[in-house]
Design a protein around this motif. Structure first.
Motif, mmCIF file in Angstrom:
data_model
loop_
_atom_site.group_PDB
_atom_site.id
_atom_site.type_symbol
_atom_site.label_atom_id
_atom_site.label_comp_id
_atom_site.label_asym_id
_atom_site.label_seq_id
_atom_site.Cartn_x
_atom_site.Cartn_y
_atom_site.Cartn_z
ATOM 1 N N ASP A 518 0.856 -1.191 0.000
ATOM 2 C CA ASP A 518 0.000 0.000 0.000
ATOM 3 C C ASP A 518 0.890 1.240 0.000
ATOM 4 O O ASP A 518 1.575 1.538 0.985
ATOM 5 C CB ASP A 518 -0.912 -0.011 1.235
ATOM 6 N N THR A 519 0.909 1.933 -1.129
ATOM 7 C CA THR A 519 1.747 3.124 -1.301
ATOM 8 C C THR A 519 0.864 4.351 -1.444
ATOM 9 O O THR A 519 -0.361 4.258 -1.548
ATOM 10 C CB THR A 519 2.641 2.970 -2.538
ATOM 11 N N GLU A 520 1.520 5.508 -1.476
ATOM 12 C CA GLU A 520 0.781 6.750 -1.661
ATOM 13 C C GLU A 520 0.115 6.806 -3.029
ATOM 14 O O GLU A 520 -0.889 7.502 -3.220
ATOM 15 C CB GLU A 520 1.722 7.949 -1.499
ATOM 16 N N ASP A 521 0.652 6.053 -3.971
ATOM 17 C CA ASP A 521 0.072 6.028 -5.312
ATOM 18 C C ASP A 521 -1.007 4.953 -5.456
ATOM 19 O O ASP A 521 -1.534 4.747 -6.554
ATOM 20 C CB ASP A 521 1.167 5.781 -6.355
ATOM 21 N N GLY A 522 -1.277 4.237 -4.368
ATOM 22 C CA GLY A 522 -2.288 3.191 -4.439
ATOM 23 C C GLY A 522 -1.681 1.820 -4.173
ATOM 24 O O GLY A 522 -0.457 1.670 -4.054
#
Length: 577
Positions: A518-522
């Motif tokens: 789970d990253t800031e980009d999705g």
């Protein structure tokens, strides 16, 4: 501690042993040149632990080994499992040998004899590892319930060389049919989200639901019996009229229900035979038919005797006529002067004859013979006539008896038909009485009918309590909690391995059986992560994190993980500085 591998033992065809020991509770590294059989270790262990097919590659190992064996250890318990090499061209063998206990050394080649079947081996290993009674019940679809065994636990223990660097498949044998769903169905049990107490409560719930259904069915039967359809009552009344159980002028009404039921109840208690018995004319008919057949035979025989007697009498009459004519012609011999006149002379004028004649004495003898025969015939004719008259009288008597028997037979057949009709009427009455009695038993409550209302309510309360105790939402919450803890451990391992996306929150997605960052980009699933190093790293950390949890919670999963080397054929050498 859980089940570990003590050693792998290979038996040659001549009985020689090759033992590969393992150290428990630590990392074991097996090295060697290419094509030395390192990758076959997983297949050998998997086959000895109950897999149906032996996937050891054809080659030197399959040609040289007669039995594959594995020793597993769980604390002080030891289990030795040996399976015969299927040989070239086949992929399984039914010969399995099992020995339990610590004997210090492997059994000899001569001791290896079949003493267990494959299904029993899986059951034994499942109990040996500590897997308790369990069952996954699908909420939707047509899939049957699934029970977790040692075979399902091994999906979490192996990573073959074509799996460890596969970005599309995270678990062992995930690409095979039905295996992904089996992993999804059984991993909640191995995580501990559903424990033994859950299955005990589930069994109690099944029994409680079954008891509730039985009570509700009994109550439904009572209700259906007591709430009758008036059309059914009318049909029963009409049936009673048809067979004479109910008077013809009675008409049922829905207003006077009690009166109608009383009439039906009286008809249902009516005596059918009232002490009378129905005669059986079958024996009489058979006897009369036998007499009829006998009389017909006697009558035919009498007619034949009369015909023969008349033919004889007719023949005697013809003989008499012929004899009379012959006697008339010979009676002229009385004119002879002497009985001894020679044949050369005329018996009348006594003159000499040119042609000699029969002597008169011979003619007189012939005449006497004819007279004697005619006298005999004339004596017999009255007797023959009397015989014919007796036969005629006998035939008339037989004809009269035959007429009487035929009349009696016709009467007996008619009486038998009336008796059969009466019998049919009684049978039909019995059927109607039975239907009325069955109906009345249902609509008339008895003292023996229990009041099931309190029992049903108590059963419903028990089902509600048990359902609340094993609420599926609680299971889902426990799974989410345990996966969160495992995901945190995965993130720790990712940081230590310096993998890409190691700074992000990692999680294990059981619905898709993959790792997600789970990253800031999705969210980024494993399929979209680059480089083989990341694929290998995430496979390793996922399995290590799962086994960290299994050991932490004491779950019944084998205490080993086997990682094969990735499938790349070449790795750069390591040079010291």
């Amino acid at each position: 501690m859980s089940m570990n591998i003590g050693s792998i033992v290979l038996y040659s065809h001549s009985g020689e042993q090759r033992v590969l020991p393992f150290k428990s509770g630590c990392l074991n590294v097996i090295t060697g040149d290419s094509k030395t059989g390192k990758s076959a270790i997983i297949d050998i262990i998997d086959y000895c632990l109950g897999r149906s097919h032996c996937n050891v590659a054809e080659g030197v190992i399959r040609r040289s080994v007669s039995w594959f064996a594995l020793e597993v250890v769980d604390r002080d318990n030891r289990l030795f499992i040996a399976r015969k090499n299927p040989g070239p061209g086949t992929d399984t063998s039914a010969e399995i040998y099992v020995r339990r206990g610590d004997f210090g050394q492997p059994p000899s080649h001569e001791e290896l004899r079949k003493n267990i079947v494959e299904d029993e081996l899986i059951t034994l290993l499942t109990r040996f590892i500590g897997i308790a009674e369990n069952e996954h019940r699908p909420k939707t679809g047509t899939r049957l319930p699934l029970r977790a065994t040692i075979r399902h636990a091994l999906f979490l223990c192996f990573q073959k060389q074509d799996e460890i660097d596969n970005r599309d498949r995270l678990f062992h044998r995930q690409g095979e049919q039905f295996i992904p769903q089996s992993i999804k169905d059984t991993i909640p049990y191995f995580l501990g989200a559903v424990n033994e107490d859950h299955f005990l409560r589930q069994n109690e719930l099944d029994l409680a639901r079954e008891a509730l259904r039985a009570l509700e069915q009994r109550q439904s039967q009572f209700d259906n019996r007591r709430s009758f359809d008036f059309n059914r009552v009318r049909r029963l009344v009409n049936d009673g009229k048809r067979v004479g159980l109910i008077r013809q002028d009675f008409e049922p009404t829905s207003v006077d229900t009690n009166g109608t039921l009383s009439t039906l109840e009286s008809a249902g208690r009516m005596e059918l035979l009232k002490g009378a018995s129905i005669p059986d004319f079958g024996e009489t008919i058979e006897r009369l038919r036998g007499e009829q057949s006998t009389l017909r035979q006697l009558l035919g025989q009498a007619s034949d005797d009369i015909r023969v007697a008349r033919m004889l009498m007719s023949e005697q009459g013809g003989f008499s006529r012929e004899g009379q004519e012959q006697r008339s012609r010979l009676s002229s011999v009385g004119l002879f002067k002497a009985a001894d006149v020679p044949g050369d002379y005329c018996p009348v004028c006594e003159s000499a004859l040119v042609v000699p004649t029969t002597q008169s004495r011979q003619i007189r003898v012939a005449l006497e013979q004819i007279d004697s025969q005619l006298s005999a015939v004339e004596i017999e004719q009255p007797h023959l006539q009397k015989y014919i008259e007796d036969l005629e009288q006998k035939r008339q008597t037989l004809e009269d008896e035959l007429v009487e028997v035929q009349a009696n037979l016709g009467q007996a057949i008619a009486d038998d038909e009336r008796a059969a009709e009466q019998q049919d009427l009684l049978l039909e009455r019995a059927r109607v009485v039975g239907r009325i009695g069955s109906f009345m038993e249902g609509v008339r409550p008895t003292d023996t009918d229990p009041d099931l209302g309190p029992q049903i309510q108590s059963a419903r309360d028990r089902v509600a309590v048990l359902e609340a105790a094993i609420n599926s939402d609680d299971v889902s919450q426990r799974i989410d909690t345990y996966l969160n803890l495992i995901s945190k451990q995965m993130s720790i391992y990712a940081t230590e391995l310096e993998l890409e996306h190691s700074g992000s929150a990692l999680r294990l997605d059981l619905k898709k059986l993959t790792v997600v960052a789970d990253t800031e980009d999705g969210p980024i699933p494993l399929t979209r992560m680059g480089s083989g190093e990341n694929w290998v790293g995430y496979h390793v950390l996922t399995y290590l994190s799962l086994h960290w949890w299994f050991r932490r919670r004491g779950r019944p999963v084998p205490g080993f993980v086997i990682f094969d080397q990735p499938s790349q054929a070449h790795y750069p050498g390591i040079h010291s500085a």
